[in-house]
Design an enzyme around this catalytic site. Sequence first.
Site, PDB file in Angstrom:
ATOM      1  N   LYS A  37      16.423  39.394  11.870  1.00  0.00           N
ATOM      2  CA  LYS A  37      15.046  39.499  11.368  1.00  0.00           C
ATOM      3  C   LYS A  37      14.289  38.176  11.546  1.00  0.00           C
ATOM      4  CE  LYS A  37      16.038  40.683   7.069  1.00  0.00           C
ATOM      5  NZ  LYS A  37      17.514  40.659   7.052  1.00  0.00           N
ATOM      6  N   ARG A  74      13.669  44.337  -0.818  1.00  0.00           N
ATOM      7  CA  ARG A  74      15.119  44.444  -0.696  1.00  0.00           C
ATOM      8  C   ARG A  74      15.685  45.548  -1.574  1.00  0.00           C
ATOM      9  NH1 ARG A  74      16.186  39.403   1.732  1.00  0.00           N
ATOM     10  NH2 ARG A  74      18.280  38.792   2.012  1.00  0.00           N
ATOM     11  N   ARG A 106      26.325  31.248  12.378  1.00  0.00           N
ATOM     12  CA  ARG A 106      24.923  30.818  12.376  1.00  0.00           C
ATOM     13  C   ARG A 106      24.768  29.345  11.966  1.00  0.00           C
ATOM     14  NH1 ARG A 106      20.693  34.691   9.450  1.00  0.00           N
ATOM     15  NH2 ARG A 106      21.758  34.186   7.515  1.00  0.00           N
ATOM     16  N   ARG A 146      24.006  27.447   6.581  1.00  0.00           N
ATOM     17  CA  ARG A 146      23.389  27.800   5.304  1.00  0.00           C
ATOM     18  C   ARG A 146      24.457  27.922   4.230  1.00  0.00           C
ATOM     19  NH1 ARG A 146      19.332  32.806   5.970  1.00  0.00           N
ATOM     20  NH2 ARG A 146      20.482  33.409   4.116  1.00  0.00           N
ATOM     21  N   ARG A 201      26.659  39.808   0.226  1.00  0.00           N
ATOM     22  CA  ARG A 201      25.307  40.080   0.727  1.00  0.00           C
ATOM     23  C   ARG A 201      25.278  41.407   1.487  1.00  0.00           C
ATOM     24  NH1 ARG A 201      24.698  34.985   4.007  1.00  0.00           N
ATOM     25  NH2 ARG A 201      22.695  35.767   4.727  1.00  0.00           N
TER      26      ARG A 201
HETATM   27  P1  AMP Z   1      17.688  35.779   3.372  1.00  0.00           P
HETATM   28  O1  AMP Z   1      17.325  34.456   3.948  1.00  0.00           O
HETATM   29  O2  AMP Z   1      16.594  36.798   3.535  1.00  0.00           O
HETATM   30  O3  AMP Z   1      19.023  36.278   3.862  1.00  0.00           O
HETATM   31  O4  AMP Z   1      17.844  35.581   1.768  1.00  0.00           O
HETATM   32  C1  AMP Z   1      18.806  34.698   1.229  1.00  0.00           C
HETATM   33  C2  AMP Z   1      19.017  35.007  -0.243  1.00  0.00           C
HETATM   34  O5  AMP Z   1      17.785  34.846  -0.952  1.00  0.00           O
HETATM   35  C3  AMP Z   1      19.466  36.432  -0.552  1.00  0.00           C
HETATM   36  O6  AMP Z   1      20.883  36.593  -0.433  1.00  0.00           O
HETATM   37  C4  AMP Z   1      18.987  36.589  -1.988  1.00  0.00           C
HETATM   38  O7  AMP Z   1      19.833  35.895  -2.901  1.00  0.00           O
HETATM   39  C5  AMP Z   1      17.649  35.835  -1.956  1.00  0.00           C
HETATM   40  N1  AMP Z   1      16.529  36.736  -1.594  1.00  0.00           N
HETATM   41  C6  AMP Z   1      15.780  36.712  -0.449  1.00  0.00           C
HETATM   42  N2  AMP Z   1      14.833  37.670  -0.455  1.00  0.00           N
HETATM   43  C7  AMP Z   1      14.995  38.329  -1.633  1.00  0.00           C
HETATM   44  C8  AMP Z   1      14.344  39.442  -2.235  1.00  0.00           C
HETATM   45  N3  AMP Z   1      13.330  40.102  -1.621  1.00  0.00           N
HETATM   46  N4  AMP Z   1      14.764  39.833  -3.469  1.00  0.00           N
HETATM   47  C9  AMP Z   1      15.777  39.196  -4.106  1.00  0.00           C
HETATM   48  N5  AMP Z   1      16.455  38.163  -3.593  1.00  0.00           N
HETATM   49  C10 AMP Z   1      16.073  37.718  -2.361  1.00  0.00           C
END
Ligand code: AMP
Length: 215
Positions: free
Chosen positions: A13, A88, A127, A160, A171
């Site tokens: 994404k 999400r 990554r 990360r 996740r």
């Molecule tokens: P991402 O970079 O999108 O993979 O997000 C990393 C982490 O941020 C996720 O594993 C969640 O802990 C938190 N996170 C990101 N977007 C959301 C969301 N829309 N709702 C809740 N937690 C989020």
Amino acid sequence: MKIVFLGAPGSGKGTQAQRLMAEHSMVQVSTGDLLREAVAAGSELGLLARQAMDAGELVSDEIVLGMLRDRLQRPDIESGFILDGFPRNLAQAELLGGVLAELGKDLDAVILLDVDLDILLKRLTGRRTCSLTGKLLNIYFSPQSELDACTEAGGELIQRADDNEATIGNRLDVYRQQTEPLIEYYGRAGLLHKVDGQGDMDAVYGRLVAALGLV
Ligand code: AMP
């Protein structure tokens, strides 16, 4: 255009959103990036979010929605946006509908980037981000020359905090249980476009812009 990107962690994404942003003057709004910025800044909100992020759980809808609402009120949004990582879960999808209605905006499309589980795992564990350029790389898939270019220029390949195996498993579970129902939700709304997210990045991008009618 106003677009939502759906897809499991590691489905590409962020990578695809960055290219779409560069080539089609849209703004990428990543709730994950906004949360990581809040954590790095040591803000109160960042402290609240950090525990859930480290565990691979979702941060509370209230915190994420507050951040998103602020972001969607900035003027750069007018040229179009890509929501990367939001919504999400179903509650967030409903809340997003409300915020967009308040702002007088509608979604044009929801893209599902579809990738098999074994590939997701390699993408996530491999990554890295170059500390100098911010470029997204992967120790399994990026050309060695690109990885070397970062380290030879004095950069570090940074992983990360939540890209470790224990957190990744969580996740992916969260994605299956909470986020996957959105595929049906946006399918029923007639907004969903499924894009094969496997293979070469350029090929995925080609399928993406075709699905959005941008070619
Ligand atoms: P991402 O970079 O999108 O993979 O997000 C990393 C982490 O941020 C996720 O594993 C969640 O802990 C938190 N996170 C990101 N977007 C959301 C969301 N829309 N709702 C809740 N937690 C989020």
